[in-house]
Design a protein around this motif. Structure first.
Motif, PDB file in Angstrom:
ATOM      1  N   UNK A  46       4.311   9.132  21.035  1.00  0.00           N
ATOM      2  CA  UNK A  46       3.211  10.070  20.771  1.00  0.00           C
ATOM      3  C   UNK A  46       1.835   9.417  20.671  1.00  0.00           C
ATOM      4  N   UNK A  47       1.670   8.263  19.999  1.00  0.00           N
ATOM      5  CA  UNK A  47       0.311   7.714  19.886  1.00  0.00           C
ATOM      6  C   UNK A  47      -0.162   6.906  21.091  1.00  0.00           C
ATOM      7  N   UNK A  48       0.704   6.584  22.036  1.00  0.00           N
ATOM      8  CA  UNK A  48       0.350   5.617  23.076  1.00  0.00           C
ATOM      9  C   UNK A  48      -0.856   6.035  23.908  1.00  0.00           C
ATOM     10  N   UNK A  49      -0.908   7.275  24.306  1.00  0.00           N
ATOM     11  CA  UNK A  49      -2.001   7.722  25.174  1.00  0.00           C
ATOM     12  C   UNK A  49      -3.357   7.640  24.484  1.00  0.00           C
ATOM     13  N   UNK A  50      -3.365   7.579  23.158  1.00  0.00           N
ATOM     14  CA  UNK A  50      -4.617   7.510  22.386  1.00  0.00           C
ATOM     15  C   UNK A  50      -4.936   6.083  21.938  1.00  0.00           C
ATOM     16  N   UNK A  51      -4.312   5.086  22.572  1.00  0.00           N
ATOM     17  CA  UNK A  51      -4.514   3.681  22.190  1.00  0.00           C
ATOM     18  C   UNK A  51      -5.110   2.882  23.347  1.00  0.00           C
ATOM     19  N   UNK A  52      -6.374   3.089  23.706  1.00  0.00           N
ATOM     20  CA  UNK A  52      -6.958   2.394  24.858  1.00  0.00           C
ATOM     21  C   UNK A  52      -7.130   0.891  24.654  1.00  0.00           C
ATOM     22  N   UNK A  53      -7.153   0.433  23.400  1.00  0.00           N
ATOM     23  CA  UNK A  53      -7.341  -0.999  23.127  1.00  0.00           C
ATOM     24  C   UNK A  53      -6.023  -1.752  23.024  1.00  0.00           C
ATOM     25  N   UNK A  54      -4.908  -1.049  23.179  1.00  0.00           N
ATOM     26  CA  UNK A  54      -3.592  -1.640  22.933  1.00  0.00           C
ATOM     27  C   UNK A  54      -3.323  -2.822  23.853  1.00  0.00           C
ATOM     28  N   UNK A  55      -2.755  -3.881  23.272  1.00  0.00           N
ATOM     29  CA  UNK A  55      -2.389  -5.061  24.052  1.00  0.00           C
ATOM     30  C   UNK A  55      -0.908  -5.410  23.949  1.00  0.00           C
ATOM     31  N   UNK A  56      -0.262  -5.021  22.829  1.00  0.00           N
ATOM     32  CA  UNK A  56       1.155  -5.334  22.629  1.00  0.00           C
ATOM     33  C   UNK A  56       1.877  -4.107  22.092  1.00  0.00           C
ATOM     34  N   UNK A  57       3.008  -3.772  22.711  1.00  0.00           N
ATOM     35  CA  UNK A  57       3.956  -2.809  22.149  1.00  0.00           C
ATOM     36  C   UNK A  57       5.201  -3.602  21.771  1.00  0.00           C
ATOM     37  N   UNK A  58       5.535  -3.599  20.490  1.00  0.00           N
ATOM     38  CA  UNK A  58       6.674  -4.353  19.982  1.00  0.00           C
ATOM     39  C   UNK A  58       7.737  -3.384  19.481  1.00  0.00           C
ATOM     40  N   UNK A  59       8.885  -3.326  20.160  1.00  0.00           N
ATOM     41  CA  UNK A  59       9.974  -2.499  19.656  1.00  0.00           C
ATOM     42  C   UNK A  59      10.770  -3.272  18.615  1.00  0.00           C
ATOM     43  N   UNK A  60      11.512  -2.538  17.810  1.00  0.00           N
ATOM     44  CA  UNK A  60      12.414  -3.164  16.843  1.00  0.00           C
ATOM     45  C   UNK A  60      13.864  -3.004  17.279  1.00  0.00           C
ATOM     46  N   UNK A  61      14.034  -2.740  18.563  1.00  0.00           N
ATOM     47  CA  UNK A  61      15.355  -2.646  19.182  1.00  0.00           C
ATOM     48  C   UNK A  61      15.436  -3.672  20.304  1.00  0.00           C
ATOM     49  N   UNK A  62      16.666  -4.066  20.620  1.00  0.00           N
ATOM     50  CA  UNK A  62      16.848  -4.972  21.758  1.00  0.00           C
ATOM     51  C   UNK A  62      16.624  -4.226  23.065  1.00  0.00           C
ATOM     52  N   UNK A  63      17.088  -2.976  23.126  1.00  0.00           N
ATOM     53  CA  UNK A  63      16.858  -2.148  24.304  1.00  0.00           C
ATOM     54  C   UNK A  63      15.489  -1.498  24.243  1.00  0.00           C
ATOM     55  N   UNK A  64      14.887  -1.286  25.413  1.00  0.00           N
ATOM     56  CA  UNK A  64      13.545  -0.688  25.459  1.00  0.00           C
ATOM     57  C   UNK A  64      13.527   0.587  26.294  1.00  0.00           C
ATOM     58  N   UNK A  65      14.700   1.100  26.656  1.00  0.00           N
ATOM     59  CA  UNK A  65      14.743   2.275  27.523  1.00  0.00           C
ATOM     60  C   UNK A  65      14.055   3.486  26.902  1.00  0.00           C
ATOM     61  N   UNK A  66      13.986   3.549  25.564  1.00  0.00           N
ATOM     62  CA  UNK A  66      13.389   4.709  24.897  1.00  0.00           C
ATOM     63  C   UNK A  66      11.861   4.723  24.943  1.00  0.00           C
ATOM     64  N   UNK A  67      11.230   3.631  25.363  1.00  0.00           N
ATOM     65  CA  UNK A  67       9.761   3.596  25.431  1.00  0.00           C
ATOM     66  C   UNK A  67       9.231   3.524  26.862  1.00  0.00           C
ATOM     67  N   UNK A  68      10.092   3.275  27.812  1.00  0.00           N
ATOM     68  CA  UNK A  68       9.612   3.067  29.182  1.00  0.00           C
ATOM     69  C   UNK A  68       8.868   4.275  29.728  1.00  0.00           C
ATOM     70  N   UNK A  69       9.272   5.465  29.314  1.00  0.00           N
ATOM     71  CA  UNK A  69       8.647   6.664  29.839  1.00  0.00           C
ATOM     72  C   UNK A  69       7.199   6.849  29.446  1.00  0.00           C
ATOM     73  N   UNK A  70       6.726   6.133  28.430  1.00  0.00           N
ATOM     74  CA  UNK A  70       5.343   6.289  27.988  1.00  0.00           C
ATOM     75  C   UNK A  70       4.405   5.215  28.456  1.00  0.00           C
ATOM     76  N   UNK A  71       4.901   4.250  29.191  1.00  0.00           N
ATOM     77  CA  UNK A  71       4.055   3.122  29.569  1.00  0.00           C
ATOM     78  C   UNK A  71       3.027   3.485  30.632  1.00  0.00           C
ATOM     79  N   UNK A  72       3.259   4.574  31.362  1.00  0.00           N
ATOM     80  CA  UNK A  72       2.298   4.984  32.377  1.00  0.00           C
ATOM     81  C   UNK A  72       0.955   5.389  31.796  1.00  0.00           C
TER      82      UNK A  72
END
Length: 315
Positions: A58-84
């Motif tokens: 939800x917050x990703x699109x409002x983070x223009x300064x973002x440089x790092x997304x750090x998950x707390x899971x080994x898998x990252x499939x749940x965040x891939x859809x928002x990287x665009x």
């Protein structure tokens, strides 16, 4: 060297994490409806743990300064859809190592409980039935680990004390390891027929989605045990149900497809299956390891050093 500054969003209170650099403004957010601050200045986002993709992204699109997304899971499939929604150059990092101990413990628990018949004994206790008998040991069994990353290696470390007859390792590509050769996924057809226990600990990717389908399961020997501590869609549920209902295979599943498993789903009542509700990483071992990873990553980021566990960089 320029010191990194800006906002950091954390799912834990900052004062509960030792070793955080003091160059950032820390905001706590664990998926609540209200954001803790304007997302725009956020440069480092540690995603909430065990929240839905909708909440996490939800917050990703409002983070223009973002440089790092750090998950707390080994898998990252749940965040891939928002990287665009992100600008080029944002690093996605996973939590490799954080869940090794906890997930490996559960994998061994599922194997031992299934072989020794613990689910039936618990049901017997509920009915005041004494279910004696002769049960299987892990000793002398041939174990195949499919997915030999940090979790798979941690599983093997724990198997070594159980006098297994043979432990075979499989990963995306062949290589050597401290314990012996690691075979490629392409070798599975010849390896599966010899395994008494098959443990899935692979990430969910295009190559592993549906990996344990009809062909994979059909090559497993009669009476073999399939253990899934990876992701539910690594196994084709329909094909697994057919094998369980025929009585040919057994399974112990920490993850399912669909997940959560809905009421009335036939997998709940299939014979020869033990199901736990995706708790491989959810133990007391998680939080201290997650906090150490966060502190280590932010220390490196603040100093302008490369962060660990980079999975991809947005383009």
């Amino acid at each position: 060297m320029t010191t990194a500054t800006g906002d950091v969003w954390l799912p834990f209170p900052a004062d509960e994490i030792d070793g955080l650099p003091d160059t950032f403004r820390y905001r706590q957010w664990d998926g609540e409806d209200e954001f803790p601050a304007d997302p725009a200045p956020c440069v480092f986002y540690v995603t909430p743990y065990m929240k839905s993709s909708e909440v996490t992204l939800r917050p990703l699109a409002a983070m223009p300064a973002l440089r790092i997304v750090q998950t707390l899971t080994a898998g990252v499939d749940h965040v891939l859809g928002g990287l665009g929604a992100l600008r080029p150059g944002v690093r996605l990092c996973n939590a490799r190592g954080v869940h090794d101990a906890s997930t490996a413990e559960l994998a061994l628990t599922l194997v031992l409980a299934s072989l020794r018949g613990l689910p039936g004994m618990v049901r017997g206790q509920d009915r005041e039935e004494w279910r004696g008998g002769f049960y299987e040991a892990l000793a002398d069994k041939s174990v195949l680990i499919v997915g030999y990353g940090s979790v798979g290696a941690a599983v093997e470390d724990r198997l070594l004390a159980f006098e297994c007859g043979r432990i075979t390792r499989v990963a995306r590509s062949a290589r050597d390891s401290a314990h012996g050769p690691v075979y490629a996924l392409a070798d599975l057809p010849r390896l599966l027929p010899d395994a008494d226990v098959v443990i899935l600990s692979t990430p969910l990717t295009d190559a592993t989605r549906g990996l344990a389908g009809a062909g994979f399961l059909g090559r497993m020997k009669d009476g073999a045990l399939l253990v899934n501590v990876a992701r539910g869609p690594v196994v084709d549920t329909k094909s697994l149900l057919a094998e369980l209902e025929s009585g040919r295979l057994r399974a112990a599943l920490d993850v399912t497809d669909p997940e959560p498993l809905p009421a009335g789903h036939p997998l709940w009542h299939a014979p020869n299956v033990l199901i736990t509700p995706h708790v491989g990483g959810s133990s007391t071992a998680f939080e201290p390891r997650a906090k150490r990873l966060i502190a280590r990553q932010l220390t490196r980021f603040a100093a302008g050093e490369p962060v660990e566990n980079t999975v991809l960089v947005t383009e």
